[in-house]
Design a protein around this motif. Sequence first.
Motif, PDB file in Angstrom:
ATOM      1  N   THR A  35      -1.280   3.072   9.930  1.00 32.15           N
ATOM      2  CA  THR A  35      -0.136   3.280   9.009  1.00 32.15           C
ATOM      3  C   THR A  35      -0.115   2.885   7.627  1.00 32.15           C
ATOM      4  O   THR A  35      -0.801   1.739   7.450  1.00 32.15           O
ATOM      5  CB  THR A  35       0.932   2.804   9.855  1.00 32.15           C
ATOM      6  N   VAL A  36       0.576   3.548   6.959  1.00 32.76           N
ATOM      7  CA  VAL A  36       0.740   3.176   5.511  1.00 32.76           C
ATOM      8  C   VAL A  36       2.174   2.774   5.176  1.00 32.76           C
ATOM      9  O   VAL A  36       2.987   3.813   5.329  1.00 32.76           O
ATOM     10  CB  VAL A  36       0.482   4.216   4.488  1.00 32.76           C
ATOM     11  N   ASP A  37       2.409   1.479   5.122  1.00 30.46           N
ATOM     12  CA  ASP A  37       3.719   1.143   4.921  1.00 30.46           C
ATOM     13  C   ASP A  37       4.412   1.511   3.439  1.00 30.46           C
ATOM     14  O   ASP A  37       3.613   1.128   2.354  1.00 30.46           O
ATOM     15  CB  ASP A  37       3.835  -0.582   4.922  1.00 30.46           C
ATOM     16  N   GLY A  38       5.233   2.466   3.520  1.00 31.48           N
ATOM     17  CA  GLY A  38       5.845   3.141   2.147  1.00 31.48           C
ATOM     18  C   GLY A  38       4.891   4.047   1.525  1.00 31.48           C
ATOM     19  O   GLY A  38       4.992   4.706   0.558  1.00 31.48           O
ATOM     20  N   ASN A  40       2.068   7.884   2.988  1.00 24.52           N
ATOM     21  CA  ASN A  40       1.728   8.757   4.190  1.00 24.52           C
ATOM     22  C   ASN A  40       0.480   8.647   4.474  1.00 24.52           C
ATOM     23  O   ASN A  40      -0.654   8.776   3.570  1.00 24.52           O
ATOM     24  CB  ASN A  40       2.087  10.442   3.458  1.00 24.52           C
ATOM     25  N   VAL A  41       0.109   8.329   5.768  1.00 27.10           N
ATOM     26  CA  VAL A  41      -1.303   8.048   6.037  1.00 27.10           C
ATOM     27  C   VAL A  41      -2.022   9.355   6.142  1.00 27.10           C
ATOM     28  O   VAL A  41      -3.365   9.433   5.830  1.00 27.10           O
ATOM     29  CB  VAL A  41      -1.158   7.511   7.625  1.00 27.10           C
ATOM     30  N   THR A 110      -2.398   6.512  -2.783  1.00 19.09           N
ATOM     31  CA  THR A 110      -1.632   6.237  -1.490  1.00 19.09           C
ATOM     32  C   THR A 110      -1.913   4.738  -1.013  1.00 19.09           C
ATOM     33  O   THR A 110      -0.805   4.190  -0.714  1.00 19.09           O
ATOM     34  CB  THR A 110      -2.251   7.175  -0.366  1.00 19.09           C
ATOM     35  N   THR A 136      -1.693  -1.810   9.554  1.00 18.57           N
ATOM     36  CA  THR A 136      -0.794  -1.451   8.648  1.00 18.57           C
ATOM     37  C   THR A 136      -1.575  -1.679   7.156  1.00 18.57           C
ATOM     38  O   THR A 136      -1.779  -2.941   6.930  1.00 18.57           O
ATOM     39  CB  THR A 136       0.454  -1.999   8.930  1.00 18.57           C
ATOM     40  N   ALA A 138      -0.623  -1.412   3.039  1.00 20.65           N
ATOM     41  CA  ALA A 138       0.561  -1.097   2.028  1.00 20.65           C
ATOM     42  C   ALA A 138       0.370  -0.171   0.835  1.00 20.65           C
ATOM     43  O   ALA A 138      -0.895   0.098   0.460  1.00 20.65           O
ATOM     44  CB  ALA A 138       0.891  -2.683   1.134  1.00 20.65           C
ATOM     45  N   ALA A 139       1.127   0.481   0.566  1.00 18.25           N
ATOM     46  CA  ALA A 139       1.184   1.816  -0.119  1.00 18.25           C
ATOM     47  C   ALA A 139       0.943   1.136  -1.711  1.00 18.25           C
ATOM     48  O   ALA A 139       1.502   0.140  -2.149  1.00 18.25           O
ATOM     49  CB  ALA A 139       2.426   2.722  -0.266  1.00 18.25           C
TER      50      ALA A 139
END
Length: 140
Positions: A35-38, A40-41, A110, A136, A138-139
Amino acid sequence: MTRRVWMVACLTGAVALGGCGPSGPKFQAVTVRLTVDGGNVADLTGSTLDVAVPNNPLLRSSGTITPDGTVELETLHAGKIRRGVQEGNYQVRIILADDDREQRRKAAKTVAPRFLKFESSGLSLTVPGDGTVPLTVAAK
């Protein structure tokens, strides 16, 4: 070019690990949920999640990031792609897709650059583990 370097390293590792006993090493199926916090994966689609044992960088596995962030890890061993990963503790990094220029630009915007190197990503996973491994990033 990055993928070529990775493949050469994997082939070298496969040759070096060729003598892992009569039945060879055991591989554990590993699914990662990225997942990408902040962010879009899906923007990382086609990029590679690369994992390596810190004290043996030739022992590594990888998988392609799908639009929903799922990654199935595979290992090149003795000239064959094997589903899964050998037991151990791994560092993790992302290798941005280089097949499509626009997709690479989108991916680079991203994710924070620190996730592109083992030394700075801060990401790790242990095999065997329980079920899907959540990671996870970070963006940017």
